[in-house]
Design a protein around this motif. Structure first.
Motif, PDB file in Angstrom:
ATOM      1  N   SER A  25       7.569 -24.900 -20.339  1.00  0.00           N
ATOM      2  CA  SER A  25       6.487 -24.532 -19.441  1.00  0.00           C
ATOM      3  C   SER A  25       6.284 -23.026 -19.493  1.00  0.00           C
ATOM      4  CB  SER A  25       6.786 -24.975 -18.007  1.00  0.00           C
ATOM      5  OG  SER A  25       7.946 -24.341 -17.507  1.00  0.00           O
ATOM      6  N   GLY A  26       5.091 -22.612 -19.129  1.00  0.00           N
ATOM      7  CA  GLY A  26       4.755 -21.202 -19.165  1.00  0.00           C
ATOM      8  C   GLY A  26       3.616 -20.943 -20.120  1.00  0.00           C
ATOM      9  N   SER A  27       3.406 -19.685 -20.381  1.00  0.00           N
ATOM     10  CA  SER A  27       2.333 -19.281 -21.277  1.00  0.00           C
ATOM     11  C   SER A  27       2.808 -19.395 -22.715  1.00  0.00           C
ATOM     12  CB  SER A  27       1.896 -17.846 -20.960  1.00  0.00           C
ATOM     13  OG  SER A  27       0.819 -17.454 -21.785  1.00  0.00           O
ATOM     14  N   ILE A  28       2.372 -20.448 -23.376  1.00  0.00           N
ATOM     15  CA  ILE A  28       2.801 -20.719 -24.744  1.00  0.00           C
ATOM     16  C   ILE A  28       1.579 -20.898 -25.632  1.00  0.00           C
ATOM     17  CG2 ILE A  28       4.091 -22.251 -26.250  1.00  0.00           C
ATOM     18  CD1 ILE A  28       5.750 -23.055 -23.808  1.00  0.00           C
ATOM     19  N   PHE A  29       1.464 -20.042 -26.595  1.00  0.00           N
ATOM     20  CA  PHE A  29       0.391 -20.153 -27.579  1.00  0.00           C
ATOM     21  C   PHE A  29       0.889 -20.721 -28.901  1.00  0.00           C
ATOM     22  CE2 PHE A  29      -1.087 -16.825 -24.678  1.00  0.00           C
ATOM     23  CZ  PHE A  29      -2.360 -17.295 -24.379  1.00  0.00           C
ATOM     24  N   SER A  30       2.143 -20.445 -29.198  1.00  0.00           N
ATOM     25  CA  SER A  30       2.726 -20.960 -30.421  1.00  0.00           C
ATOM     26  C   SER A  30       4.245 -20.946 -30.310  1.00  0.00           C
ATOM     27  CB  SER A  30       2.276 -20.139 -31.634  1.00  0.00           C
ATOM     28  OG  SER A  30       2.748 -18.810 -31.541  1.00  0.00           O
ATOM     29  N   ILE A  31       4.861 -21.860 -31.024  1.00  0.00           N
ATOM     30  CA  ILE A  31       6.313 -21.926 -31.088  1.00  0.00           C
ATOM     31  C   ILE A  31       6.728 -21.626 -32.521  1.00  0.00           C
ATOM     32  CG2 ILE A  31       8.345 -23.389 -30.835  1.00  0.00           C
ATOM     33  CD1 ILE A  31       6.837 -24.947 -28.707  1.00  0.00           C
ATOM     34  N   ASN A  32       7.500 -20.594 -32.683  1.00  0.00           N
ATOM     35  CA  ASN A  32       7.898 -20.175 -34.016  1.00  0.00           C
ATOM     36  C   ASN A  32       8.988 -21.067 -34.599  1.00  0.00           C
ATOM     37  OD1 ASN A  32       7.515 -17.169 -32.393  1.00  0.00           O
ATOM     38  ND2 ASN A  32       6.192 -17.678 -34.127  1.00  0.00           N
TER      39      ASN A  32
END
Length: 114
Positions: A25-32
């Motif tokens: 949860s939270g501000s996530i635009f991409s997961i590396n």
């Protein structure tokens, strides 16, 4: 701030299966990258499985062929654990690299009885 919440742990007999979930949860635009680690009593934390943002995976030799890491969407990861052994007993932790920052879950207990 990104938070990871793990679930799915529990007590299972040898040979059984469990699926661990990791919800971010939270501000996530991409997961590396994402991965699962575990720590058994008296042992160091060890890598179980990892996945890059391109989908390549790596597994510890001890779990190859039994565990599968997957990603349902940008905010949810899974670890499918089959043919569980007592040696798999540990606290399992989810790790994600989000916007090049490392985050860890609180851990979920997996206990495999003989």
């Amino acid at each position: 701030q990104v938070q990871l919440v793990e679930s799915g742990g529990g007590l299972v007999q040898a040979g059984g299966s469990l699926r661990l979930s990791c919800a971010a949860s939270g501000s996530i635009f991409s997961i590396n990258a994402m991965g699962w680690y575990r720590q058994a009593p008296g042992k160091q934390r060890e890598l179980v499985a990892t996945m890059t943002n391109l989908g390549s995976t790596n597994y510890a030799d001890s779990v190859k062929g039994r565990f599968t890491i997957s990603r349902a969407n940008a905010k949810t990861a899974y670890l499918q654990m089959n043919s569980l052994k007592p040696e798999d007993t540990a606290v399992y932790y989810c790790r994600m690299v989000v916007h090049y920052t490392e985050y860890w879950g609180q851990g979920t207990q997996v206990t495999v009885s003989s």
